[in-house]
Design an enzyme around this catalytic site. Structure first.
Site, PDB file in Angstrom:
ATOM      1  N   CYS A 119      40.373  46.995  22.123  1.00 27.30           N
ATOM      2  CA  CYS A 119      40.967  48.273  21.726  1.00 27.30           C
ATOM      3  C   CYS A 119      42.121  48.747  22.608  1.00 27.30           C
ATOM      4  CB  CYS A 119      39.892  49.347  21.578  1.00 27.30           C
ATOM      5  SG  CYS A 119      38.470  49.164  22.639  1.00 27.30           S
ATOM      6  N   ARG A 173      32.052  38.885  27.962  1.00 30.88           N
ATOM      7  CA  ARG A 173      31.214  39.930  28.536  1.00 30.88           C
ATOM      8  C   ARG A 173      30.176  39.303  29.447  1.00 30.88           C
ATOM      9  NH1 ARG A 173      30.438  43.760  23.086  1.00 30.88           N
ATOM     10  NH2 ARG A 173      32.680  44.131  22.807  1.00 30.88           N
ATOM     11  N   GLN A 206      35.764  38.294  17.894  1.00 29.97           N
ATOM     12  CA  GLN A 206      35.438  39.300  16.897  1.00 29.97           C
ATOM     13  C   GLN A 206      36.455  39.279  15.759  1.00 29.97           C
ATOM     14  OE1 GLN A 206      35.453  42.718  19.714  1.00 29.97           O
ATOM     15  NE2 GLN A 206      33.453  43.162  18.851  1.00 29.97           N
ATOM     16  N   ASP A 263      38.044  41.677  14.669  1.00 26.70           N
ATOM     17  CA  ASP A 263      38.270  43.039  15.128  1.00 26.70           C
ATOM     18  C   ASP A 263      39.491  43.652  14.443  1.00 26.70           C
ATOM     19  OD1 ASP A 263      37.602  45.189  16.634  1.00 26.70           O
ATOM     20  OD2 ASP A 263      38.195  44.342  18.567  1.00 26.70           O
ATOM     21  N   HIS A 283      41.807  47.704  14.536  1.00 28.47           N
ATOM     22  CA  HIS A 283      41.924  49.091  14.950  1.00 28.47           C
ATOM     23  C   HIS A 283      42.905  49.785  14.024  1.00 28.47           C
ATOM     24  CE1 HIS A 283      40.438  46.921  18.492  1.00 28.47           C
ATOM     25  NE2 HIS A 283      39.714  48.016  18.661  1.00 28.47           N
ATOM     26  N   LYS A 325      29.584  56.295  15.340  1.00 32.29           N
ATOM     27  CA  LYS A 325      29.840  55.066  14.597  1.00 32.29           C
ATOM     28  C   LYS A 325      28.848  54.880  13.468  1.00 32.29           C
ATOM     29  CE  LYS A 325      27.158  52.189  17.828  1.00 32.29           C
ATOM     30  NZ  LYS A 325      27.156  51.000  18.706  1.00 32.29           N
TER      31      LYS A 325
END
Length: 583
Positions: free
Chosen positions: A273, A302, A320, A322, A324, A404
């Site tokens: 992000c 991670r 991911q 992912d 945004h 979320k």
């Protein structure tokens, strides 16, 4: 699925019964915590003298049934802090729990037979309320006290429990089937990937597995492009200063791999992000640019404790799907609704149509003021109504920066998996954080709202789910090998090679098996190890007529048939292009 509160009470009560049985059989064992969980319960225990093994399970179960037959009441008693500390003197875990309770907390203990435990309850009234034939101890695992790798390693004893023996029987059958479908076993059998104990949480993808992986990724790339996303890519390593401004350094540092260069600290990104916002900020934006949907197949790392890693389901390095979305506040509803439509379409193509939506609200460990959180939660709730979504509330389970939605799907065994998510974030783009702005219709600067969203979650975990859901029998569009061409004998290798070339030219993943092994041995290997949807057997007749004898995968229920090569090509292309969840 709604939680059966009475069944959870039965399970928690059984955790105490198991602890008592272990106390009888393993003198000196020290008990930590024993909660009810989905389908059963566990207890974390420090076995100081004699260590428990799975061979001891029958003896523990026998002792538990003896206790249950005693018709003992579960007696609750409230005690003072000093009384509790005296009662559990010498028990380090219970003492620590007592000392950590707030000053005004009510401290209660429960006793059944000769076992007393620190517990807030509730429990059943009497052991006779528990069916002695409806539970079973299942496995052992290591668990750090309070999840801290610097604290003692305890033994976690797992059990499953139900109200009726038939429910237990059905669940154990499901577990047996799940064992057959275990992605770690199938990953080796099908030569999809391997895991190296010297490099925990990192996956070595083999050609077969990587073919499925990239097929999934190509599919998602096509779907998001059609849905108005622009694909970006951001650096793998970014400076501490950026992570501090974003808030991740203060809330997520323990999960970040840190490195140093030229006396500056950097972190390998655990999420994408901040990078997306840096792209947004790279030039002046207008309200006419919104919503701006930035997709990134970002590789994240991670620092998960090694004891929590599980095949490809929980790893340290992953990618991911992912994205945004930077938008104005009034665009949140339409963007969430648009995302939900995309998610449903994607899940359908992968074979999942049963979904549950969870709404996670402000956690205790959050950034930003409560008024802003209330705006974010209202915006997300309104968006759910606009998208026609029913949801269950998960109090205090939101991300530290925003509420979320979590989307949970169910596989063929009825197991629940949390994959997709969308989060409403007023914090990261704010002046207090990364200070992203756009020029509004009023010619003034405004901060956008950031929607963090993923459909599959991580490709690694989702592929693990798919392996187990399909037991390796992937639908044709996902299979790493869609077609195997097998000649009846080596006399027909030339024709088999010609058929294979025609399939490859049509972008069908095919392989001709031209070894010296006999046809039956080849078909047995292809069926067991590759689980190939279509096996084409070719011999003299097929060569003379320009046909192939199509053997469909046994689980499909389809009968063998002879087809012209071009007809077979069209058949496969139609199944693949429509993402048909079969063959």
């Amino acid at each position: 699925m709604a939680v059966d509160e009475h069944l959870q009470t039965v399970r928690h009560s059984l955790a105490h019964v198991m602890a008592e049985a272990i106390q009888h059989l393993f003198p000196g064992a020290e008990f930590a915590i024993g909660p009810a969980i989905e389908n059963g319960f566990y207890y974390d225990i420090d076995f100081k003298e004699k260590k428990i093994t799975e061979e001891d399970f029958p003896a523990v179960e026998k002792e538990m049934r003896k206790i249950l037959a005693g018709n003992f009441d579960f007696v609750r008693k409230e005690v003072s802090r000093s009384e509790a500390l005296k009662l559990f003197e010498g028990h380090q875990f219970k003492t620590e729990l007592i000392n950590d309770l707030p000053e005004d907390a009510t401290i209660s203990i429960y006793t059944q037979d000769d076992f007393t435990d620190l517990c807030r309850g509730p429990h059943v009234s009497n052991t006779k309320e528990i069916n002695a034939q409806a539970f079973k101890l299942t496995k052992l695992a290591g668990a750090y006290w309070r999840g801290d790798s610097d604290r003692p390693m305890l033994t976690r004893v797992y059990a499953v429990a139900f109200e009726k023996p038939n429910d237990l029987k059905d669940y154990l059958k499901m577990l047996e089937e799940a064992e057959k479908r275990d992605h770690r076993r199938l990953g080796v059998e099908m030569d999809l990937f391997h895991l190296d104990p010297e490099d925990p949480g990192q996956i070595f993808w083999h050609p077969n597995g990587w073919t499925i992986y990239t097929t999934m990724q190509d599919y998602m790339r096509k779907m998001v492009r059609r849905d108005g996303y622009l694909e970006v890519n951001t650096p793998a390593i970014m400076p501490r200063t950026l992570w501090e401004r974003s808030g991740h350094w203060g809330h997520y540092q323990k999960n970040m791999f840190i490195t140093e260069s030229e006396k500056r600290l950097f972190a390998i990104k655990p999420m994408n992000c901040p990078g997306a916002l840096e792209i947004f900020k790279s030039r002046q934006r207008s309200y006419k640019d919104l919503p701006l949907r930035l997709a990134e197949f970002g590789h994240d790392v991670r620092n998960e404790p090694s004891g929590t890693l599980h095949g490809v389901m929980r790893v340290r390095g992953f990618v991911q799907d992912d994205a945004h979305i930077l938008c104005a506040e009034e665009q949140i509803g339409s963007e969430v609704a648009k995302f939900c439509k995309l998610l449903r379409n994607v899940y359908h193509d992968f074979g999942f149509d049963d979904l549950v939506v969870k709404f996670s609200t402000m956690p205790d460990d959050h950034v930003g003021d409560e008024a802003t959180w209330q705006r974010a939660e209202k915006a997300l709730a309104d968006a759910c109504h606009e998208a026609g979504l029913d949801y269950e509330i998960q109090p205090k389970e939101g991300a530290f920066y925003g509420p979320k939605l979590e989307f949970k799907l169910y596989d063929t065994l009825g197991r629940e998996w949390q994959c997709g998510t969308i989060q409403v974030d007023y914090q990261l783009p704010s002046a207090e954080r990364l200070d992203a702005t756009y020029i509004g219709a009023d010619n003034q600067k405004h901060h956008p709202v950031m929607l963090h969203r993923a459909v599959l979650g991580s490709f690694e975990r989702f592929l693990g789910i798919l392996i187990e859901n399909y037991a390796g029998n992937f639908p044709a569009w996902l299979a790493f090998e869609q077609v195997a061409v097998v000649p009846i004998s080596n006399s027909f290798d030339g024709y088999a090679r010609k058929v294979n070339e025609a399939l490859l030219a049509a972008d069908i993943r095919s392989q001709a098996y031209l070894s010296e092994e006999n046809m039956k041995a080849k078909i047995k290997m292809i069926t067991k190890e590759h689980k190939t949807p279509y096996i084409l057997v070719v011999g003299e007749r097929e060569q003379a007529e320009g046909t192939v004898a199509v053997r469909f995968r046994q689980s499909s229920g389809l009968q063998q048939q002879t087809m012209k090569i071009e007809d077979f090509v069209r058949y496969v292309q139609e199944k693949v292009s429509t993402h048909f969840n079969g063959i």
